[in-house]
Structures are given as C-alpha cells and as structure tokens.
Design an enzyme around this catalytic site. Structure first.
Site, PDB file in Angstrom:
ATOM      1  N   ARG A 390      37.767  35.620  43.707  1.00  0.00           N
ATOM      2  CA  ARG A 390      38.305  35.349  45.036  1.00  0.00           C
ATOM      3  C   ARG A 390      37.952  33.935  45.496  1.00  0.00           C
ATOM      4  O   ARG A 390      37.039  33.298  44.989  1.00  0.00           O
ATOM      5  CB  ARG A 390      37.735  36.340  46.071  1.00  0.00           C
ATOM      6  CG  ARG A 390      37.808  37.784  45.629  1.00  0.00           C
ATOM      7  CD  ARG A 390      39.260  38.295  45.607  1.00  0.00           C
ATOM      8  NE  ARG A 390      39.240  39.727  45.417  1.00  0.00           N
ATOM      9  CZ  ARG A 390      39.286  40.303  44.235  1.00  0.00           C
ATOM     10  NH1 ARG A 390      39.376  39.569  43.147  1.00  0.00           N
ATOM     11  NH2 ARG A 390      39.260  41.624  44.139  1.00  0.00           N
ATOM     12  N   TYR A 465      32.295  43.640  40.898  1.00  0.00           N
ATOM     13  CA  TYR A 465      32.433  45.070  41.184  1.00  0.00           C
ATOM     14  C   TYR A 465      33.695  45.631  40.529  1.00  0.00           C
ATOM     15  O   TYR A 465      33.671  46.677  39.880  1.00  0.00           O
ATOM     16  CB  TYR A 465      32.463  45.286  42.697  1.00  0.00           C
ATOM     17  CG  TYR A 465      32.680  46.744  43.062  1.00  0.00           C
ATOM     18  CD1 TYR A 465      31.643  47.653  42.923  1.00  0.00           C
ATOM     19  CD2 TYR A 465      33.916  47.191  43.515  1.00  0.00           C
ATOM     20  CE1 TYR A 465      31.836  48.984  43.241  1.00  0.00           C
ATOM     21  CE2 TYR A 465      34.120  48.518  43.831  1.00  0.00           C
ATOM     22  CZ  TYR A 465      33.077  49.420  43.699  1.00  0.00           C
ATOM     23  OH  TYR A 465      33.270  50.733  43.991  1.00  0.00           O
ATOM     24  N   GLU A 466      34.822  44.928  40.705  1.00  0.00           N
ATOM     25  CA  GLU A 466      36.071  45.396  40.094  1.00  0.00           C
ATOM     26  C   GLU A 466      35.955  45.422  38.562  1.00  0.00           C
ATOM     27  O   GLU A 466      36.482  46.321  37.896  1.00  0.00           O
ATOM     28  CB  GLU A 466      37.216  44.473  40.510  1.00  0.00           C
ATOM     29  CG  GLU A 466      37.618  44.610  41.958  1.00  0.00           C
ATOM     30  CD  GLU A 466      38.685  43.609  42.337  1.00  0.00           C
ATOM     31  OE1 GLU A 466      39.698  44.026  42.899  1.00  0.00           O
ATOM     32  OE2 GLU A 466      38.498  42.415  42.039  1.00  0.00           O
ATOM     33  N   GLN A 467      35.273  44.422  38.036  1.00  0.00           N
ATOM     34  CA  GLN A 467      35.083  44.378  36.585  1.00  0.00           C
ATOM     35  C   GLN A 467      34.330  45.612  36.106  1.00  0.00           C
ATOM     36  O   GLN A 467      34.693  46.215  35.090  1.00  0.00           O
ATOM     37  CB  GLN A 467      34.314  43.104  36.239  1.00  0.00           C
ATOM     38  CG  GLN A 467      33.781  43.057  34.812  1.00  0.00           C
ATOM     39  CD  GLN A 467      32.911  41.854  34.584  1.00  0.00           C
ATOM     40  OE1 GLN A 467      33.372  40.733  34.638  1.00  0.00           O
ATOM     41  NE2 GLN A 467      31.621  42.093  34.350  1.00  0.00           N
TER      42      GLN A 467
END
Length: 567
Positions: A390, A465-467
């Site tokens: 991001r 976190y998404e990873q």
C-alpha cells in the site's frame, strides 16, 4: 629206472602242490571319516567259513584280534574304532583252507570331515535312482555294524521332519516323490562295541527318473499342408520332426517321401535325406528329426509333393508340404515406407519443439476454441485476489507505480478484455465490516492469489497480513493457486531481494518463478499479445465468457472487494 623215479617225483609234487598253493587275487577300496567307526570285510570272503587273518601290507605285521586294541580283527572283518587319518593304507586278508589260501587286498582311506555341507564325490556312495511314486533309500554299509534304531536321516545336511519322510530300520521311505526330493541323503547311526558307542555316517545321492511311455507319433514340424517359399537355384532345407513319448522307443522313425517315393529311390542326387537324430522338446518329450536337403531348387521341384512321415508301433502320421517360388522383395515399397516413417518422425519432432516453444500460445488458443463459455460451480466469487504493497506516508516513488498498475492496468486488461472478476484492495468500500474478516473471506472466495512483488513491499504491514492468509490458503488448504508478478524498476540498485521474502514466498519464487513487469519493455502495456499478458492469462483460470457489460459491472457490484483504509 631213473625215468620212473623222476616221474614219481613229479606226480608227488603235483599231488601235494594244492596243499601249499596260495591264490593272490581280489582287491577293493573302502573309505571312512575321521573319528567315526569303520568296519570293512575281506574282499575274498565269499561264503567261506575258514578263518581269516589280517596283515599290514607294507610290514606284513599281523593285526591282533584283541578288542582292547583300536584296530582289531573280528572273524572276516577289520574294525577301526575309531578311524584316524594315519590309518590310511593297504591291508591284506588271507583265508586259509586245507587246500588253498586266498589273499585279498583292501585299500583303506580315512578322510577328514568336510568343513561345510558340500560333500565331495569321493565320499559319496552309489547314486539311487527312482521313478516310483513311493520310494525307499537304503543306508549303505549299515549291515556291517552292530547298530540300534533309530537311524537319523538328513537331506543336504538338514534333518528330515516332514511326515512323508519315514525312517524304518535301515531304510528311508519317501511318499509322493517329486523332483524337489532330489539331493544328497545322509544316514547317521550308532555302532556299539565293548560298551562304547561310535558314530557312523554315510551319504548317497537320490535322483528321480520319470517312467517312460510311448504314444502315437506327433509331428511338430512342418505344419500340416504347409507351403514353403524357396528361391530358384538356391539350396533349401526342410526338417521333419516328430515326438514319440518319453524313454526308449522301439521301431520309432521319421523319414521323407517325394511323390510317395522314399528319397533313396527317387533318383535325384540333388536331394538328400539326413539320418534321423534324437532331440528333446520343451516338455522333455523324446523326438526324432530328419532333414531333407535340396542343393539347388529347380522349377520341377515346385510341382512335387514332400511327405514328412513319423511311425512307431502305435501307427503312422503324414504331413505334406509343397514348395513355391519366393516373391521378390519390392524395394520401392520399402523405400516409401522408410521415407514415410522418417517424415512422420520429423513431423513429430517438429511438433514437439513447436509445442515446447509456443506452449502458452497453444494453451490460450485451446481455451478460446474448446471452452468459450465455460461455467463453474465451485462457489468462488472472484477469479483473483490482488495482494500488493500500500501507499503510506513516506513511501518510495515506486509505490505509486504499483498502485497505478493494480488499480488501472490490471482491471483494464483482465476485467474489461478477458472477462475476469478481480478483488482489489481499496477499490470499493462497504463500511461497517471487520477488516480482517473481510480480507480473509475475500481471499477464500478467490481462485487465484496474485502477489505483486516490489522492492519496497517489506514496509507494508497490510501486505504482510494478506500474504499470510493467501499463502495459508494456497499451500496449506490447497484452496487456490498463486501468481507472482515482479515489478522491475529501471535501476539495478533497487531490485527485489528474494532473500528478504518470507520462507513460503521464497519457496514459490524458486519453484514457479515470477512474471516480470517492466514499463520500458512493453510498448503497448495493454496488448493481449505481449509476453507478459500471455503468461498472466495462462496462469489465470479459464474465464466465464459473460457479456462485456456484466464483466465491467461485476467489480462494482456488492460482491466487489472492500476499501480497508484503516486495516
């Protein structure tokens, strides 16, 4: 007067000669094992009841009869209790009768016991051959000893324990004899003498011989009404083979006839018949073979009949064959076949190379042709979930190019042109929902996880976190597949360092590699024919070909991804 006296003396000598004549004849060999009892009998014994004297042949020393000696004489027998290697030698026995003395010689050899189970031939007694279903083996030389039952039996040094092996007195009975029963059989018994027991062993081989039988002849070659191809002017050989059973056969024969005439009376020197020879077939049948040889085949030979005859006491059988000209080889056809096979092989090699080089193009073309309107019922909402670093305050300049690539370039190509449904973080907003729950649910409902890798990605907590969720879904749950897109900057110093990635992500990079996006390498960044988009489409699932309006509107519907600004 003198002549009469001489004649009387000669007559007296002739009459008294048998009283002092000693006949020297008869010799035999015997052997034993060290530390075992050995008893031998005089070779000249026969049925005589006269006393027998034993001597050491080399010294003419008499052997005593006292039993306290280790070697002593007992009637016509010489006993070694026990035998030793130094006892080996020649022993003489003399049978004294009133009119005639008989002398026999016995060559005794004492061997050391073999260290292994392999018993040499010189320690084996005569081979026993049997063909009966139930057979018996006799323990050799046992009658010379003072033995007591039972006698122990061994086969190839192993004790016999099966119930079909039965020991009775000096015999071993074998029930239901098969070829597996062949081998070396050893009997072991005890000889008792003067209160002392001595071990005695003897070994002999046993072989199984099947009973022979005779049967009606069976011709195995040539086949019935066979036609054989020959070349004019070339020699030819024809074999006549027939089987008659097993064992010796009386009046069994095979022969050739030409036009019902035996070869010897046919009158052609070019044609000769070899005498029948014995052969064995694959099933151990006894067969005979006779070969008919033609030194040079002529046109006349093609019109003759050749009869293979087999006969014995059961009857006669005949197989007739003819000869025909061998057709010449069509070399042109062979050339065509070889050329065709070569072209086919070349075509296959070229096809394999083309498929290897253009495999992705072929796979995409196959998708467009075979599955243009494929529908899925896997319950997934999205074709891919996009995971990318991001923008945050103080981010590197490259972060903004990643944002543009994710929010503009990817949707323009994959959604608008290919009909995919993408889930992109931050594109749409549904307030009031838990951020972590929505991210996990969106990843679980996606068929692919697209990782956009950039050098500055390690500074993004949301990406981490998404990873974690995406890798768990792909590697642990096997719920989806991963696509790795590497953003390559123009400078070499800011390249992606694979060693800084998480271990699971490093493993994926090593196994499947990355698809590299570099703006200066792509002239038309949205062209589906570029190498980059071909690789992305190849790793994406087969799209559902709905209408373009639906494809564009899908990301803006209520099922689109959520804006998780405060993640």
């Amino acid at each position: 007067m003198i002549d009469r006296q001489r004649m009387g003396l000669w007559a007296l000598a002739i009459l008294t000669l048998p009283m002092y004549l000693t006949v020297t004849e008869g010799s035999k060999s015997s052997w034993g094992l060290e530390n075992e009892a050995l008893i031998v009998r005089c070779p000249q014994r026969g049925r005589s009841t006269y006393p027998v004297e034993w001597y050491y042949s080399d010294t003419n020393e008499s052997i005593p009869t006292q039993k306290r000696n280790r070697i002593f004489v007992s009637r016509d027998r010489l006993k070694f209790l026990p035998a030793r290697v130094e006892d080996s030698g020649i022993y003489a026995c003399v049978i004294r009768s009133p009119n005639l003395n008989k002398t026999g010689y016995l060559n005794v050899t004492i061997h050391k016991k073999p260290p292994s189970c392999n018993i040499p031939d010189y320690l084996m007694y005569s081979t026993v051959r049997g063909s009966d279903k139930n057979f018996k083996i006799t323990c050799p030389t046992i009658d010379l000893y003072n033995w007591t039952a039972p006698v122990q039996w061994f086969k190839n040094c192993k004790a016999l324990q099966e119930p079909r092996f039965r020991a009775h007195r000096s015999y071993l009975f074998i029930d239901n004899v098969t070829h597996d029963d062949e081998g070396d059989y050893t009997c072991q018994f005890t000889h008792a003498e003067n209160g002392t027991n001595y071990i005695v062993t003897a070994t002999r081989s046993f072989t199984v011989e099947e009973k022979g039988f005779s049967m009606f002849p069976v011709i195995t070659n040539p086949p019935y009404n066979h036609t054989m191809e020959v070349e004019i002017g070339k020699p030819a050989s024809i074999a006549c083979s027939a089987c008659f059973g097993k064992g010796s056969h009386f009046l069994a024969d095979v022969l050739w006839q030409i036009n019902k005439t035996v070869v010897g009376n046919f009158g052609e020197a070019r044609i000769q018949e070899e005498e029948g020879r014995n052969e064995s077939s694959s099933n151990d049948m006894d067969c005979l073979t006779s070969v008919l040889r033609i030194t040079g085949v002529t046109e006349k030979d093609l019109s003759l009949e050749y009869d293979c005859l087999a006969l014995n006491l059961h009857g006669m059988i005949r197989h007739t064959i003819r000869l025909r000209r061998k057709q010449p080889i069509d070399h042109r056809s062979i050339y065509y076949i070889v050329a065709g096979c070569s072209l086919l092989l070349m075509f296959i090699n070229v096809l394999v190379i083309v498929l290897k080089v253009f495999w992705i193009e072929v796979a995409l073309f196959w998708r467009d042709i075979v599955t243009p309107y494929k529908t899925r019922n896997d319950g997934k909402l999205y074709d891919a979930y996009i995971i990318y670093p991001r923008v945050f305050r103080g981010s590197a300049a490259g972060t903004h190019s990643v944002e543009y690539f994710v929010h503009h370039t990817l949707p323009d190509v994959l959604e608008n042109k290919c009909g995919y449904k993408l889930c992109i973080y931050g594109r749409d907003l549904l307030p009031g929902q838990d951020a972590a729950t929505v991210v996990e649910s969106s990843i679980q409902n996606s068929r692919r996880q697209v990782f956009v890798l950039a050098p500055h990605m390690m500074h993004s907590k949301e990406f981490a976190y998404e990873q974690e969720i995406a890798l768990h879904s792909a590697l642990i749950q096997n719920n989806s597949k991963v696509i790795l897109i590497e953003m390559e900057p123009l400078g070499e110093a800011s390249r992606l360092q694979v060693g800084d990635l998480q271990d699971s992500l490093q493993h994926l990079v090593k196994i499947q590699g990355t698809i590299k996006w570099r703006e200066d390498h792509v002239a038309d960044k949205q062209s589906l024919s570029s190498k980059f988009w071909k690789h992305v489409r190849y790793q994406m699932p087969v799209p559902e070909r709905a209408s373009k309006t639906a494809s564009v509107a899908a990301p803006l519907s209520g099922k689109a991804c959520l804006d998780l600004k405060h993640f």
